[in-house]
Design a protein around this motif. Structure first.
Motif, PDB file in Angstrom:
ATOM      1  N   GLU A 176       0.794  -1.226   0.000  1.00 19.44           N
ATOM      2  CA  GLU A 176       0.000   0.000   0.000  1.00 19.44           C
ATOM      3  C   GLU A 176       0.832   1.284   0.000  1.00 19.44           C
ATOM      4  OE1 GLU A 176      -3.082  -0.224   3.006  1.00 19.44           O
ATOM      5  OE2 GLU A 176      -3.417  -2.344   2.563  1.00 19.44           O
ATOM      6  N   THR A 177       2.021   1.240   0.556  1.00 24.78           N
ATOM      7  CA  THR A 177       2.876   2.439   0.574  1.00 24.78           C
ATOM      8  C   THR A 177       3.920   2.378  -0.534  1.00 24.78           C
ATOM      9  OG1 THR A 177       2.531   2.706   2.951  1.00 24.78           O
ATOM     10  CG2 THR A 177       4.399   3.868   1.989  1.00 24.78           C
ATOM     11  N   LEU A 178       4.685   1.298  -0.567  1.00 22.18           N
ATOM     12  CA  LEU A 178       5.706   1.157  -1.609  1.00 22.18           C
ATOM     13  C   LEU A 178       5.093   0.809  -2.960  1.00 22.18           C
ATOM     14  CD1 LEU A 178       8.542  -0.828   0.235  1.00 22.18           C
ATOM     15  CD2 LEU A 178       8.400   1.645  -0.172  1.00 22.18           C
ATOM     16  N   GLU A 179       3.902   0.248  -2.935  1.00 23.49           N
ATOM     17  CA  GLU A 179       3.198  -0.193  -4.154  1.00 23.49           C
ATOM     18  C   GLU A 179       4.020  -1.210  -4.937  1.00 23.49           C
ATOM     19  OE1 GLU A 179       1.893   3.334  -6.233  1.00 23.49           O
ATOM     20  OE2 GLU A 179       0.403   3.761  -4.682  1.00 23.49           O
ATOM     21  N   PHE A 180       4.606  -2.154  -4.203  1.00 26.03           N
ATOM     22  CA  PHE A 180       5.363  -3.236  -4.827  1.00 26.03           C
ATOM     23  C   PHE A 180       4.405  -4.279  -5.385  1.00 26.03           C
ATOM     24  CE2 PHE A 180       9.142  -1.306  -4.007  1.00 26.03           C
ATOM     25  CZ  PHE A 180      10.258  -2.113  -3.851  1.00 26.03           C
ATOM     26  N   GLU A 181       4.921  -5.092  -6.290  1.00 22.09           N
ATOM     27  CA  GLU A 181       4.117  -6.096  -6.992  1.00 22.09           C
ATOM     28  C   GLU A 181       4.108  -7.452  -6.299  1.00 22.09           C
ATOM     29  OE1 GLU A 181       2.175  -5.614  -9.715  1.00 22.09           O
ATOM     30  OE2 GLU A 181       2.690  -3.482  -9.519  1.00 22.09           O
ATOM     31  N   LYS A 182       5.171  -7.732  -5.518  1.00 24.78           N
ATOM     32  CA  LYS A 182       5.286  -9.070  -4.942  1.00 24.78           C
ATOM     33  C   LYS A 182       6.148  -9.065  -3.690  1.00 24.78           C
ATOM     34  CE  LYS A 182       6.695 -13.750  -6.201  1.00 24.78           C
ATOM     35  NZ  LYS A 182       7.423 -14.569  -7.170  1.00 24.78           N
ATOM     36  N   VAL A 183       5.759  -9.927  -2.748  1.00 19.10           N
ATOM     37  CA  VAL A 183       6.567 -10.207  -1.561  1.00 19.10           C
ATOM     38  C   VAL A 183       6.941 -11.683  -1.618  1.00 19.10           C
ATOM     39  CG1 VAL A 183       6.497 -10.507   0.946  1.00 19.10           C
ATOM     40  CG2 VAL A 183       5.551  -8.446  -0.076  1.00 19.10           C
ATOM     41  N   GLU A 184       8.201 -11.963  -1.346  1.00 15.50           N
ATOM     42  CA  GLU A 184       8.658 -13.345  -1.303  1.00 15.50           C
ATOM     43  C   GLU A 184       9.150 -13.693   0.096  1.00 15.50           C
ATOM     44  OE1 GLU A 184      11.585 -14.097  -4.332  1.00 15.50           O
ATOM     45  OE2 GLU A 184      10.173 -13.661  -5.949  1.00 15.50           O
ATOM     46  N   CYS A 188      10.347 -21.474  -1.706  1.00 21.89           N
ATOM     47  CA  CYS A 188      10.044 -20.102  -2.109  1.00 21.89           C
ATOM     48  C   CYS A 188       8.533 -19.902  -2.082  1.00 21.89           C
ATOM     49  CB  CYS A 188      10.558 -19.835  -3.518  1.00 21.89           C
ATOM     50  SG  CYS A 188      12.321 -20.081  -3.679  1.00 21.89           S
ATOM     51  N   TYR A 189       8.102 -18.955  -1.280  1.00 21.24           N
ATOM     52  CA  TYR A 189       6.695 -18.594  -1.176  1.00 21.24           C
ATOM     53  C   TYR A 189       6.516 -17.165  -1.695  1.00 21.24           C
ATOM     54  CZ  TYR A 189       5.845 -22.548   1.989  1.00 21.24           C
ATOM     55  OH  TYR A 189       5.722 -23.803   2.538  1.00 21.24           O
ATOM     56  N   GLY A 190       5.301 -16.847  -2.162  1.00 19.68           N
ATOM     57  CA  GLY A 190       5.054 -15.495  -2.628  1.00 19.68           C
ATOM     58  C   GLY A 190       3.625 -15.043  -2.399  1.00 19.68           C
ATOM     59  N   ILE A 191       3.475 -13.733  -2.293  1.00 20.14           N
ATOM     60  CA  ILE A 191       2.172 -13.071  -2.277  1.00 20.14           C
ATOM     61  C   ILE A 191       2.242 -11.962  -3.319  1.00 20.14           C
ATOM     62  CG2 ILE A 191       0.534 -11.653  -0.968  1.00 20.14           C
ATOM     63  CD1 ILE A 191       1.504 -13.027   1.584  1.00 20.14           C
ATOM     64  N   LEU A 192       1.256 -11.938  -4.210  1.00 22.82           N
ATOM     65  CA  LEU A 192       1.191 -10.926  -5.266  1.00 22.82           C
ATOM     66  C   LEU A 192       0.331  -9.750  -4.823  1.00 22.82           C
ATOM     67  CD1 LEU A 192       0.592 -13.280  -8.328  1.00 22.82           C
ATOM     68  CD2 LEU A 192       2.768 -12.355  -7.486  1.00 22.82           C
ATOM     69  N   LYS A 193       0.613  -8.592  -5.395  1.00 22.18           N
ATOM     70  CA  LYS A 193      -0.133  -7.372  -5.064  1.00 22.18           C
ATOM     71  C   LYS A 193      -1.641  -7.568  -5.224  1.00 22.18           C
ATOM     72  CE  LYS A 193      -0.202  -2.458  -6.306  1.00 22.18           C
ATOM     73  NZ  LYS A 193       0.395  -1.465  -7.209  1.00 22.18           N
ATOM     74  N   GLU A 194      -2.046  -8.260  -6.295  1.00 19.19           N
ATOM     75  CA  GLU A 194      -3.483  -8.446  -6.522  1.00 19.19           C
ATOM     76  C   GLU A 194      -4.114  -9.430  -5.533  1.00 19.19           C
ATOM     77  OE1 GLU A 194      -1.333 -10.653  -9.974  1.00 19.19           O
ATOM     78  OE2 GLU A 194      -1.100  -8.773  -8.883  1.00 19.19           O
ATOM     79  N   GLU A 195      -3.300 -10.215  -4.843  1.00 16.45           N
ATOM     80  CA  GLU A 195      -3.810 -11.131  -3.813  1.00 16.45           C
ATOM     81  C   GLU A 195      -3.980 -10.440  -2.462  1.00 16.45           C
ATOM     82  OE1 GLU A 195      -1.726 -15.171  -5.629  1.00 16.45           O
ATOM     83  OE2 GLU A 195      -0.653 -13.989  -4.114  1.00 16.45           O
ATOM     84  N   TRP A 196      -3.294  -9.327  -2.278  1.00 17.65           N
ATOM     85  CA  TRP A 196      -3.282  -8.644  -0.993  1.00 17.65           C
ATOM     86  C   TRP A 196      -4.675  -8.216  -0.501  1.00 17.65           C
ATOM     87  CZ3 TRP A 196      -1.681  -8.248   3.567  1.00 17.65           C
ATOM     88  CH2 TRP A 196      -1.866  -7.107   4.352  1.00 17.65           C
ATOM     89  N   PRO A 197      -5.533  -7.600  -1.313  1.00 16.03           N
ATOM     90  CA  PRO A 197      -6.842  -7.177  -0.773  1.00 16.03           C
ATOM     91  C   PRO A 197      -7.640  -8.330  -0.165  1.00 16.03           C
ATOM     92  CG  PRO A 197      -6.448  -6.109  -2.873  1.00 16.03           C
ATOM     93  CD  PRO A 197      -5.363  -7.139  -2.699  1.00 16.03           C
ATOM     94  N   ASN A 198      -7.636  -9.496  -0.813  1.00 17.28           N
ATOM     95  CA  ASN A 198      -8.365 -10.643  -0.271  1.00 17.28           C
ATOM     96  C   ASN A 198      -7.708 -11.176   1.001  1.00 17.28           C
ATOM     97  OD1 ASN A 198     -10.416 -12.771  -0.367  1.00 17.28           O
ATOM     98  ND2 ASN A 198      -8.660 -14.094  -0.787  1.00 17.28           N
ATOM     99  N   ILE A 199      -6.371 -11.245   1.003  1.00 16.74           N
ATOM    100  CA  ILE A 199      -5.645 -11.710   2.197  1.00 16.74           C
ATOM    101  C   ILE A 199      -5.892 -10.747   3.358  1.00 16.74           C
ATOM    102  CG2 ILE A 199      -3.310 -11.994   3.166  1.00 16.74           C
ATOM    103  CD1 ILE A 199      -2.523 -13.227   0.424  1.00 16.74           C
ATOM    104  N   LYS A 200      -5.855  -9.464   3.065  1.00 18.46           N
ATOM    105  CA  LYS A 200      -6.087  -8.460   4.105  1.00 18.46           C
ATOM    106  C   LYS A 200      -7.495  -8.583   4.682  1.00 18.46           C
ATOM    107  CE  LYS A 200      -5.905  -3.448   4.855  1.00 18.46           C
ATOM    108  NZ  LYS A 200      -5.681  -2.140   4.220  1.00 18.46           N
TER     109      LYS A 200
END
Length: 190
Positions: free
Chosen positions: A122-130, A171-183
């Motif tokens: 939400e702040t950095l507006e990154f595409e993915k967290v690993e 290796c695990y990941g969360i994508l930016k578009e997955e964040w709203p549902n996870i949140k």
């Protein structure tokens, strides 16, 4: 780039520095605290070196290290960081996380990860967290899966451990578009 202070009702993540790392010394004496990590924090000198390496990464814009303060217990609990920050591709890793035994299973880690994921997306507006975790570390793997991260693959024998063992890394990941549902689901109480 500055390391932000991230905070909610339960936890405060402050920039880890050579001025505050000594608060972590008692925790680093706990047995097998970072057994599955290639890092060493077992002595005051090793912990200082660990922090210096993190600060070198901070100076090259690839690491943001934090010291973790548990507001409920009013104690320093451990450390975590954003690492391998790739500003061009907007991908970073959350890891190098360790908290003392008295804080494990208390919900503290979920609060830490919520703040870090929220800041990343939400702040950095990154595409993915690993997240990269030793294949043998079932406790950490389950914790990351609980966050909604997807197992993307296994890097075979990619990391040399202190005892000479070559570990496999999940290796695990969360994508930016997955964040709203996870949140809205995983972190609904937050």
């Amino acid at each position: 780039m500055n390391t932000p202070t991230l905070e909610n009702k339960r936890v405060k993540l402050l920039p880890l520095t050579l001025d505050n790392y000594h608060y972590l010394l008692p925790i680093t004496q706990e047995k097998d605290l970072i057994y599955y990590s290639p890092s060493d924090i077992s002595t005051p000198e090793a912990l200082k070196n660990y922090v210096e390496v993190a600060l070198e990464g901070f100076n090259t814009n690839t690491i943001m290290p934090f010291i973790v303060f548990d507001k409920l217990k009013q104690k320093y609990a451990g450390s975590t960081r954003f690492g391998l920050i790739n500003w061009k591709n907007k991908v970073l890793h959350i890891g190098w996380t360790w908290i003392g035994n008295e804080f494990q299973g208390s919900g503290l880690n979920m609060h830490m990860k919520f703040l870090m994921l929220q800041y990343t997306f939400e702040t950095l507006e990154f595409e993915k967290v690993e997240f990269r975790i030793d294949e043998r570390n079932q406790k950490s793997r389950k914790a990351v899966e609980k966050l909604g991260a997807t197992l993307e693959g296994l890097l075979r024998k990619d990391t040399l451990m202190r005892d000479g063992y070559r570990r496999n890394t999940c290796c695990y990941g969360i994508l930016k578009e997955e964040w709203p549902n996870i949140k809205a689901t995983v972190f609904k109480p937050f």
